[in-house]
Enzyme design. Structure first.
Site, PDB file in Angstrom:
ATOM      1  CG  ASP A  11     -31.204 -36.208 -36.949  1.00  0.00           C
ATOM      2  OD1 ASP A  11     -30.009 -36.580 -36.997  1.00  0.00           O
ATOM      3  OD2 ASP A  11     -31.864 -36.186 -35.896  1.00  0.00           O
ATOM      4  CB  SER A  48     -50.847 -28.192 -37.028  1.00  0.00           C
ATOM      5  OG  SER A  48     -51.750 -27.118 -36.827  1.00  0.00           O
ATOM      6  NE  ARG A  49     -53.344 -33.266 -34.023  1.00  0.00           N
ATOM      7  CZ  ARG A  49     -53.454 -33.749 -32.792  1.00  0.00           C
ATOM      8  NH1 ARG A  49     -54.127 -34.859 -32.583  1.00  0.00           N
ATOM      9  NH2 ARG A  49     -52.897 -33.123 -31.770  1.00  0.00           N
ATOM     10  NE  ARG A  85     -39.520 -41.424 -33.840  1.00  0.00           N
ATOM     11  CZ  ARG A  85     -38.871 -40.633 -33.001  1.00  0.00           C
ATOM     12  NH1 ARG A  85     -38.072 -39.687 -33.491  1.00  0.00           N
ATOM     13  NH2 ARG A  85     -38.996 -40.773 -31.693  1.00  0.00           N
ATOM     14  N   GLY A 127     -45.922 -27.870 -32.837  1.00  0.00           N
ATOM     15  CA  GLY A 127     -45.866 -28.174 -31.413  1.00  0.00           C
ATOM     16  C   GLY A 127     -44.664 -27.500 -30.784  1.00  0.00           C
ATOM     17  NE  ARG A 128     -42.889 -30.535 -25.880  1.00  0.00           N
ATOM     18  CZ  ARG A 128     -43.847 -31.430 -25.693  1.00  0.00           C
ATOM     19  NH1 ARG A 128     -44.973 -31.065 -25.122  1.00  0.00           N
ATOM     20  NH2 ARG A 128     -43.692 -32.681 -26.059  1.00  0.00           N
ATOM     21  CB  ILE A 129     -39.857 -29.725 -31.934  1.00  0.00           C
ATOM     22  CG1 ILE A 129     -39.332 -30.494 -30.715  1.00  0.00           C
ATOM     23  CG2 ILE A 129     -38.793 -29.676 -33.032  1.00  0.00           C
ATOM     24  CD1 ILE A 129     -39.046 -31.956 -30.970  1.00  0.00           C
ATOM     25  CD  GLU A 143     -33.441 -43.790 -37.714  1.00  0.00           C
ATOM     26  OE1 GLU A 143     -33.470 -43.673 -36.475  1.00  0.00           O
ATOM     27  OE2 GLU A 143     -33.516 -42.818 -38.495  1.00  0.00           O
ATOM     28  CB  ILE A 151     -35.408 -32.760 -37.230  1.00  0.00           C
ATOM     29  CG1 ILE A 151     -36.460 -31.655 -37.352  1.00  0.00           C
ATOM     30  CG2 ILE A 151     -34.115 -32.268 -37.867  1.00  0.00           C
ATOM     31  CD1 ILE A 151     -37.556 -31.706 -36.372  1.00  0.00           C
ATOM     32  CG  HIS A 173     -32.438 -40.763 -34.837  1.00  0.00           C
ATOM     33  ND1 HIS A 173     -33.428 -41.686 -35.074  1.00  0.00           N
ATOM     34  CD2 HIS A 173     -33.012 -39.830 -34.029  1.00  0.00           C
ATOM     35  CE1 HIS A 173     -34.536 -41.333 -34.442  1.00  0.00           C
ATOM     36  NE2 HIS A 173     -34.300 -40.206 -33.791  1.00  0.00           N
TER      37      HIS A 173
END
Length: 669
Positions: free
Chosen positions: A259, A177-178, A235, A156-158, A264, A233, A282
């Site tokens: 991260d 990806s999907r 979840r 995606g974007r990231i 957490e 980075i 995080h």
């Protein structure tokens, strides 16, 4: 709008809190001991908006949604919606917004920072220098990043932003990806196991859904293998943490940069004791610039809703090789015919070469020592009979057989050593820098000098970017913060972003140009100064360092050390850079007036520094060690296993070429 009640679920950002307070009737949930106390004391009917973030627990969030009867909009101060029951909100007619695009660059930056930090062991190196251990031993070799294969889960974007940055490091990019993306040429794999089997670095950048929970499991980790690295980075729930720790402890996985964590701010105790991990609190989007932009988006969405305008970012209910270019291979390709000729000549003159003495000035790599010993008689200057004492050479019989010296950027052939070795013919330096060798005397005496200019280019450029990221994003400080257990007691605080900042480079040679190419991938405008303007470059040129420093935010020193460049970064340059600027030095320690640098950092006239070299190394100024805005690296710019092999090959090939009367590969004199 001042009468509209907005409930802020937890402390997030002072700027956001201030903006909400100025526009709405703001309620701060954390000022009450529990949910019941809040609803007992507050008129919940007035609350029409709820602001949350990724740290608000699912149970609390569900309870608030159920009990706030007039809730119209939930605006989350994060990109992820995994804590939000979007289906329930839809049923109740509650609109949901998030802050997706503003944090893309920062999260992508931290992904690259974690990759580099794990492979180059920056946090361990920083501890090594600050504890004074570099006076007693050399730091271990690390692994290079440039040229490695990177697999990304979620394009995606990231994910795309990470891929763009990694490409600048000559990395081959693949993804899963999907579905396959038709607008990209990156290699697609239909599942994570195939992706992990075909990459060296696996980056998690997808949304957390029931399908992606524990997407990094034992099978995926074993497919990645003992040299692989996992970067998360996204979840914490993406990674089966127990399996990850087991693999790291048992050596089935090379390293990890995290991260986010499953529970957490609780971090598994076993992770805290591992040296092959880098741990951040995080921190992906935790820069001042991005957090303020996120706050503006939260407030903008609320204002748009209550003014009956379209939402800025409505949250979705359905969140969604190239051949590895090793430096050694490039060197071998560039000089293939010369190396072949030298090797052939070496075989013809093997017997004669075995009598030639080669003096190695420092204990460099075991590979280099083995390769020299195969061809010549190796003398180790740090062992008996010499014990690093040049005067002992004069009276020892072996000195007459020493016809070559191998030094590096720490110890070279100085005037005294040259005078003591009457039969010295060649100095082959295991470094690109030659400031430790007396070139004038070598030229006077007809002593040939070689160096290893190409082998370390990628590694030094990588380290320059890493030091920049580590300084701005406080990577080493954050890792210490996690390991000390402080995250359970307080928030870490914000850092500064890298993407988009102006980068000024002192010296646009091979290394400077390689740094510029990498920094461009982060959206950074590039400027430089050098002895003359480069006609083949479109970067902005400044004739002097002061002009350069006045027009950039990050100043990177990457030039050769000469009489003219000694203390090229002085008080005037530092003051031109200013209190928000940072200095990065991957050249030589004396490029910087260290006393002025330390004073500027202590007084707040300079924002930070990342140093791989020091003026009087291995001595480290005491005040420098105590500073949190300084990252120190133990002169390891070229200290990767891959580069050291490439450099050793060049050193030996130059010696063989010289004593076989063949052209030198990388001559200086």
């Amino acid at each position: 709008m001042e009468n509209i009640g907005v409930l802020m679920a937890c402390p997030m950002n002072a700027y956001l809190e201030h903006q909400l307070h100025n526009r709405f009737n703001l309620f701060r949930f954390w000022n009450f001991p529990d949910t019941d106390a809040f609803f007992a004391q507050i008129d919940a009917a007035s609350i029409r908006a709820l602001v949350v973030n990724a740290f608000v627990g699912v149970d609390l969030l569900d309870a608030l949604i159920d009990r706030l009867r007039n809730l119209e909009i939930l605006s989350t101060y994060s990109v992820g919606l995994d804590k939000v029951d979007v289906a329930k909100c839809k049923e109740k007619g509650i609109r949901v917004t998030n802050t997706p695009d503003v944090l893309t660059d920062d999260v992508a930056d931290i992904a690259i920072g974690l990759i580099l930090a794990v492979l180059r062991k920056i946090c361990e190196g920083d501890r090594f220098v600050k504890k004074g251990l570099c006076k007693m031993a050399d730091f271990q070799l690390t692994s290079q990043f440039s040229g490695k294969s990177v697999g990304i889960i979620g394009l995606g974007r990231i994910g795309l932003a990470i891929a763009k940055r990694a490409e600048a490091f000559n990395c081959a990019i693949s993804y899963t990806s999907r579905s396959q993306k038709l607008d990209t040429n990156y290699k697609y794999y239909p599942n994570v196991i195939e992706l992990a089997s075909n990459c060296e670095i696996l980056v998690v950048a997808c949304a957390l859904t029931p399908e992606t929970q524990h997407i990094i499991n034992r099978q995926v980790i074993d497919s990645l293998g003992p040299n692989g690295v996992v970067i998360n980075i996204a979840r914490g729930g993406h990674v089966d943490e127990a399996e990850l720790i087991s693999a790291l402890v048992e050596g089935r996985l090379g390293g990890a940069g995290l991260d986010v964590y499953e529970n957490e701010p609780e971090v598994n105790e076993e992770l805290l004791g591992l040296d092959n991990v880098v741990l951040l609190p995080h921190h992906g989007c935790a820069t001042v610039e991005t957090r303020n932009a996120m706050a503006d988006l939260v407030v903008g969405n609320l204002e748009a809703h209550f003014m009956n305008k379209p939402l800025l970012t409505p949250g979705s209910s359905n969140p969604r090789l190239r051949h590895r270019a090793h430096t050694l291979l490039r060197i071998r390709k560039n000089h293939a015919s010369q190396v072949t000729d030298a090797a052939r000549a070496g075989r013809l003159y093997r017997a004669r070469m075995e009598e030639i003495g080669v003096l190695l000035l420092r204990p460099l790599s075991s590979y280099l020592q083995q390769e020299i010993s195969k061809r010549f008689t190796l003398f180790k200057f740090w062992e008996p009979p010499f014990h690093s004492n040049p005067k002992l050479l004069k009276h020892h019989s072996s000195s007459t057989s020493i016809r070559a010296v191998v030094g590096d950027g720490v110890r070279g052939a100085d005037s005294e050593l040259i005078d003591l070795l009457a039969r010295l013919e060649i100095v082959s330096s295991h470094s690109s820098g030659l400031d430790k060798t007396d070139l004038v005397k070598c030229k006077e005496k007809g002593i040939r000098v070689t160096f290893t200019p190409y082998a370390s280019t990628d590694e030094v450029a990588d380290l320059a970017i890493l030091l920049t990221l580590a300084t701005l994003r406080r990577i080493c400080h954050a890792d210490r913060f996690i390991r000390s257990g402080m995250w359970k007691k307080q928030a870490f605080g914000l850092s500064s972003k890298f993407s988009g900042k102006c980068v000024g480079i002192v010296g646009l040679g091979r290394i400077g140009s390689a740094i510029a190419r990498r920094a461009e991938a982060f959206g950074c405008p590039i400027s430089y100064t050098s002895r003359s303007k480069k006609l083949d470059s479109n970067y902005t040129y400044y004739p002097g360092v002061i002009d350069l420093a006045s027009n950039c935010q990050i100043l990177i020193v990457a030039c050769a050390l000469t009489t003219e460049t000694r203390h090229i970064v002085n008080r005037e340059v530092i003051d031109a850079l200013g209190p928000n600027g940072i200095v990065i030095n991957v050249g030589r320690g004396p490029h910087i007036d260290e006393e002025e640098l330390v004073s500027a950092l202590v007084e707040g006239r300079l924002g930070g520094a990342g140093l791989d070299v020091l003026e009087h190394e291995p001595q480290v100024p005491h005040r420098l060690v105590e500073l949190q805005n300084v990252v120190l690296s133990p002169h390891v710019g070229a200290c990767t296993v891959d580069t050291r092999v490439a450099m050793a090959d060049i050193v030996v090939a130059n010696l063989v070429a010289h004593f076989s009367n063949q052209p030198l590969l990388t001559p200086i004199i």
